[in-house]
Write an enzyme that holds these catalytic residues in place. Structure first.
Site, mmCIF file in Angstrom:
data_model
loop_
_atom_site.group_PDB
_atom_site.id
_atom_site.type_symbol
_atom_site.label_atom_id
_atom_site.label_comp_id
_atom_site.label_asym_id
_atom_site.label_seq_id
_atom_site.Cartn_x
_atom_site.Cartn_y
_atom_site.Cartn_z
ATOM 1 N N SER A 144 -8.245 -12.700 -0.880
ATOM 2 C CA SER A 144 -8.686 -12.616 0.346
ATOM 3 C C SER A 144 -9.169 -14.600 -0.409
ATOM 4 O O SER A 144 -10.109 -14.750 -0.883
ATOM 5 C CB SER A 144 -10.011 -11.812 1.605
ATOM 6 O OG SER A 144 -10.376 -12.267 1.556
ATOM 7 N N TYR A 157 -17.305 -7.073 1.945
ATOM 8 C CA TYR A 157 -16.220 -7.001 1.081
ATOM 9 C C TYR A 157 -15.973 -8.359 0.990
ATOM 10 O O TYR A 157 -15.287 -8.891 -0.390
ATOM 11 C CB TYR A 157 -15.497 -6.781 2.474
ATOM 12 C CG TYR A 157 -14.113 -7.337 2.871
ATOM 13 C CD1 TYR A 157 -12.633 -6.727 2.828
ATOM 14 C CD2 TYR A 157 -13.574 -9.208 2.994
ATOM 15 C CE1 TYR A 157 -11.477 -6.685 2.138
ATOM 16 C CE2 TYR A 157 -11.908 -8.860 2.769
ATOM 17 C CZ TYR A 157 -11.451 -8.477 2.734
ATOM 18 O OH TYR A 157 -9.593 -8.521 2.850
HETATM 19 P P1 NAP Z 1 -4.375 -1.997 6.903
HETATM 20 O O1 NAP Z 1 -3.397 -2.987 7.714
HETATM 21 O O2 NAP Z 1 -5.760 -1.867 7.183
HETATM 22 O O3 NAP Z 1 -3.367 -1.298 5.615
HETATM 23 C C1 NAP Z 1 -4.271 -0.893 4.684
HETATM 24 C C2 NAP Z 1 -3.379 -0.160 3.454
HETATM 25 O O4 NAP Z 1 -4.574 0.439 2.215
HETATM 26 C C3 NAP Z 1 -3.399 0.705 4.299
HETATM 27 O O5 NAP Z 1 -1.895 1.064 3.402
HETATM 28 C C4 NAP Z 1 -4.312 2.141 3.976
HETATM 29 O O6 NAP Z 1 -3.302 3.116 3.500
HETATM 30 C C5 NAP Z 1 -4.778 2.117 2.417
HETATM 31 N N1 NAP Z 1 -6.290 2.376 2.146
HETATM 32 C C6 NAP Z 1 -6.876 2.396 2.718
HETATM 33 N N2 NAP Z 1 -7.902 3.030 2.140
HETATM 34 C C7 NAP Z 1 -7.028 3.547 0.868
HETATM 35 C C8 NAP Z 1 -7.939 4.307 0.308
HETATM 36 N N3 NAP Z 1 -9.294 5.291 0.151
HETATM 37 N N4 NAP Z 1 -6.886 5.419 -0.745
HETATM 38 C C9 NAP Z 1 -5.619 4.600 -0.546
HETATM 39 N N5 NAP Z 1 -5.306 3.799 0.624
HETATM 40 C C10 NAP Z 1 -6.006 3.152 1.551
HETATM 41 O O7 NAP Z 1 -4.963 -3.962 5.519
HETATM 42 P P2 NAP Z 1 -4.190 -4.817 5.553
HETATM 43 O O8 NAP Z 1 -4.568 -6.077 6.909
HETATM 44 O O9 NAP Z 1 -3.092 -4.598 5.306
HETATM 45 O O10 NAP Z 1 -4.648 -5.659 3.923
HETATM 46 C C11 NAP Z 1 -4.030 -4.613 3.321
HETATM 47 C C12 NAP Z 1 -4.555 -5.741 1.652
HETATM 48 O O11 NAP Z 1 -5.342 -7.053 2.066
HETATM 49 C C13 NAP Z 1 -6.136 -5.193 1.416
HETATM 50 O O12 NAP Z 1 -6.495 -5.384 -0.179
HETATM 51 C C14 NAP Z 1 -7.348 -5.848 2.483
HETATM 52 O O13 NAP Z 1 -7.889 -6.738 2.128
HETATM 53 C C15 NAP Z 1 -6.324 -7.433 2.032
HETATM 54 N N6 NAP Z 1 -6.119 -8.575 2.625
HETATM 55 C C16 NAP Z 1 -5.822 -8.802 4.434
HETATM 56 C C17 NAP Z 1 -6.678 -10.195 5.660
HETATM 57 C C18 NAP Z 1 -5.946 -9.583 6.539
HETATM 58 O O14 NAP Z 1 -6.089 -10.898 7.464
HETATM 59 N N7 NAP Z 1 -5.099 -8.878 7.202
HETATM 60 C C19 NAP Z 1 -6.329 -11.205 4.866
HETATM 61 C C20 NAP Z 1 -7.322 -11.370 2.581
HETATM 62 C C21 NAP Z 1 -6.984 -9.843 2.739
HETATM 63 P P3 NAP Z 1 -3.503 4.386 4.891
HETATM 64 O O15 NAP Z 1 -2.912 3.656 6.082
HETATM 65 O O16 NAP Z 1 -3.025 5.774 4.635
HETATM 66 O O17 NAP Z 1 -5.067 4.316 5.749
#
Ligand code: NAP
Length: 252
Positions: A144, A157
Site C-alpha cells: 500500500s 493498517y
Molecule cells: P476489498 O474490495 O475490500 O476486498 C477485500 C478482499 O479481501 C475481499 O475479497 C474479501 O473477501 C477479502 N477478505 C477480507 N477479509 C478476509 C478474511 N478474513 N479471509 C479471507 N479473505 C478476506 O479491498 P481491495 O481494495 O480490493 O483490497 C485488496 C488489497 O489491496 C488489500 O490488501 C488492501 O489493503 C490493498 N490495497 C487497497 C487499496 C485501495 O485503494 N483499494 C490501496 C492499497 C492497498 P470477502 O468478499 O469475502 O469479504
C-alpha cells in the site's frame, strides 16, 4: 517472443480475496495471461468465476477465513491436496479499520494484523515451502502507499502494510537464490469497497484526487498488467521489490 515472456499458460495461481476489488481484477488478469486461478476467501466468488470463464479461463474457489488462527495453514493444505503445483501466490486479502489512534482497540488492531500480516506470512511459508521444493515460484504481496506513509486514523493498517513491505524483502532475500521470487505491489488510491469511506467524503476525495499526478483514481483492472509482469518470466530478475502502481502518487 514478447508475448511468451508474459505468458502464464500452464501455471496455477492462488489469489486470496478474489471475490471483488483488486483481487478480482488481478485474478482476471492472471487468467487472461493463461493461468488457472484458485480464488480463496470467505464469500462466494460467482462473479469472478463468471468473468474468468467468460474468457475461457479456469477458476476454482476454496473457502478460507484468514481472520482466524490457522486459516492460512488450512487453506494451503487444502490447495496442495487438490493441485500438484502452485506457481504463483498473490497475497491480496486485506482489511482496514478507521479510528483515531488513541481510541483504537486491541481487538481491532489484532484483527487487522491477523488478516493483513499473520495470515500473509503463514500462507507464504506454507506455499513457499512447496515452491522451494520445486525450485520455482513467484509470490506477490499486496502492500500500500501506507507501506511508506503514515496515513490518518488507520494505525493497524499502516503497521501491517509497512510490515508487508519488510517481509517481502526478507523472504526475497532468503528464497531468491532458490528460485522463488518475492515481490509486492503497492497500489495507490483505487476504486474499491476498501476506499468507499474516503471516496464518500467530498473534501478528502477532492484533496486526494488533486494530489494524484495522473489526475484519477486507479481501478482493479489497472493491476492486471503489473501482477502478470511480476508473476511471469518477464520479471525473472526482479526480487524483493515493492512496485508502486499509483498514478505517480509517491513521486508527487
Ligand atoms: P476489498 O474490495 O475490500 O476486498 C477485500 C478482499 O479481501 C475481499 O475479497 C474479501 O473477501 C477479502 N477478505 C477480507 N477479509 C478476509 C478474511 N478474513 N479471509 C479471507 N479473505 C478476506 O479491498 P481491495 O481494495 O480490493 O483490497 C485488496 C488489497 O489491496 C488489500 O490488501 C488492501 O489493503 C490493498 N490495497 C487497497 C487499496 C485501495 O485503494 N483499494 C490501496 C492499497 C492497498 P470477502 O468478499 O469475502 O469479504
Amino acid at each position: 517472443m514478447e508475448a511468451e515472456l508474459f505468458s502464464l499458460r500452464g501455471k496455477t495461481a492462488l489469489v486470496t480475496g478474489a471475490s471483488r476489488g483488486l483481487g478480482q481484477g488481478m485474478a482476471v488478469g492472471l487468467a487472461q495471461a493463461g493461468a488457472t486461478v484458485i480464488g480463496a476467501g470467505v464469500s462466494e466468488m460467482e462473479e469472478t468465476k463468471q468473468l474468468i470463464e467468460g474468457i475461457n479461463g479456469e477458476f476454482f474457489h476454496f473457502k478460507a477465513d484468514l481472520a482466524v488462527d490457522g486459516g492460512a495453514k488450512e487453506l494451503a493444505k487444502t490447495v496442495l491436496a487438490n493441485f500438484e503445483n502452485v506457481d504463483i501466490l498473490v497475497n491480496n486479502a486485506g482489511i482496514i479499520k478507521r479510528q483515531e489512534a488513541e481510541q483504537f482497540s486491541d481487538e481491532s488492531f489484532r484483527e487487522v494484523l491477523q488478516v493483513n500480516l499473520d495470515s500473509l506470512f503463514a500462507l507464504s511459508r506454507q506455499i513457499g515451502n512447496h515452491m522451494l521444493e520445486r525450485g520455482s515460484g513467484s509470490i506477490i504481496n499486496i502492500a500500500s502507499m501506507l507501506s511508506f506513509q503514515g496515513g490518518l486514523r488507520v494505525p493497524a493498517y499502516t503497521a501491517s502494510k509497512h510490515a508487508v513491505a519488510g517481509l517481502t524483502k526478507a523472504l526475497g532475500n532468503e528464497w531468491g537464490a532458490r528460485g522463488v521470487r518475492v515481490n509486492a505491489i503497492a497500489p495507490g488510491y483505487m476504486e474499491t469497497d476498501n476506499t468507499e469511506g474516503i471516496r464518500n467524503d467530498e473534501d478528502r476525495f477532492a484533496y486526494i484526487s488533486s494530489r494524484i499526478p495522473m489526475g484519477k483514481w486507479g481501478t482493479p483492472e489497472d493491476l492486471a498488467g503489473p501482477v502478470v509482469f511480476l508473476a511471469s518470466e518477464a520479471s525473472r530478475y526482479v526480487n524483493g521489490h515493492v512496485l508502486c502502481v499509483d498514478g505517480g502518487w509517491m513521486s508527487s
